[in-house]
Design a protein around this motif. Structure first.
Motif, PDB file in Angstrom:
ATOM      1  N   GLN A  13       0.825  -1.193   0.000  1.00  0.00           N
ATOM      2  CA  GLN A  13       0.000   0.000   0.000  1.00  0.00           C
ATOM      3  C   GLN A  13       0.866   1.253   0.000  1.00  0.00           C
ATOM      4  O   GLN A  13       2.014   1.230   0.467  1.00  0.00           O
ATOM      5  CB  GLN A  13      -0.908   0.001   1.224  1.00  0.00           C
ATOM      6  CG  GLN A  13      -1.982  -1.069   1.200  1.00  0.00           C
ATOM      7  CD  GLN A  13      -2.955  -0.937   2.361  1.00  0.00           C
ATOM      8  OE1 GLN A  13      -2.674  -0.270   3.355  1.00  0.00           O
ATOM      9  NE2 GLN A  13      -4.114  -1.574   2.229  1.00  0.00           N
ATOM     10  N   VAL A 119       2.647  -0.558  -6.062  1.00  0.00           N
ATOM     11  CA  VAL A 119       2.208   0.253  -4.925  1.00  0.00           C
ATOM     12  C   VAL A 119       0.789   0.718  -5.219  1.00  0.00           C
ATOM     13  O   VAL A 119       0.560   1.539  -6.115  1.00  0.00           O
ATOM     14  CB  VAL A 119       3.126   1.459  -4.699  1.00  0.00           C
ATOM     15  CG1 VAL A 119       2.699   2.213  -3.438  1.00  0.00           C
ATOM     16  CG2 VAL A 119       4.579   1.010  -4.592  1.00  0.00           C
ATOM     17  N   SER A 120      -0.152   0.169  -4.471  1.00  0.00           N
ATOM     18  CA  SER A 120      -1.557   0.448  -4.741  1.00  0.00           C
ATOM     19  C   SER A 120      -2.390   0.155  -3.512  1.00  0.00           C
ATOM     20  O   SER A 120      -2.077  -0.755  -2.737  1.00  0.00           O
ATOM     21  CB  SER A 120      -2.038  -0.400  -5.914  1.00  0.00           C
ATOM     22  OG  SER A 120      -3.436  -0.224  -6.118  1.00  0.00           O
ATOM     23  N   SER A 121      -3.465   0.919  -3.359  1.00  0.00           N
ATOM     24  CA  SER A 121      -4.388   0.663  -2.254  1.00  0.00           C
ATOM     25  C   SER A 121      -5.525  -0.239  -2.717  1.00  0.00           C
ATOM     26  O   SER A 121      -6.412  -0.580  -1.923  1.00  0.00           O
ATOM     27  CB  SER A 121      -4.944   1.980  -1.716  1.00  0.00           C
ATOM     28  OG  SER A 121      -5.528   2.737  -2.752  1.00  0.00           O
TER      29      SER A 121
END
Length: 121
Positions: A13, A119-121
């Motif tokens: 995240q 990189v990600s929510s």
């Protein structure tokens, strides 16, 4: 035959951390500079960080203060500790080593196969 094998990529995240490792193996006489580069989809590959055999480091402006490169000469391994990760850090990360092997007369660069960092929510 010289090989560089990376590990440690994955999904994280925004604001999180990851640590990449890259171990060189094979017929190696000496390793000089080591480093990491990355390539995001549709973008050119960029050098992220480098470290000399003496431990001097250099970073891309985009990662200064967030990424740390280090190496363990006894293990022929280079690391990239990535903190405060941002979505724009998403890319395939490649390690490289400039080294003298038993396969050639002069030092040259060898590259790993790449490891995905998302990189990600």
């Amino acid at each position: 035959q010289v090989q560089l094998v990376e590990s440690g990529g994955g999904l994280v995240q925004p604001g999180g951390s990851l640590r990449l490792s890259c171990a060189a193996s094979g017929s190696i006489f000496s390793i000089y500079a080591m480093g990491w580069s990355r390539q995001a989809p549709g973008k050119k590959r960029e050098v992220v960080a480098t470290i000399t055999s003496g431990g001097s480091t250099n970073y891309a402006d985009s990662v200064k203060g967030r990424f740390t490169i280090s190496r363990d000469n006894a293990k022929n391994t280079v690391y990239l500790t990535m903190n405060s990760l941002k979505p724009e850090d998403t890319a395939v990360y490649y390690c490289y080593a400039n080294l003298q092997s038993g396969e050639g007369l002069y030092p040259r660069n060898y590259w790993g196969q790449g490891t995905q960092v998302t990189v990600s929510s």
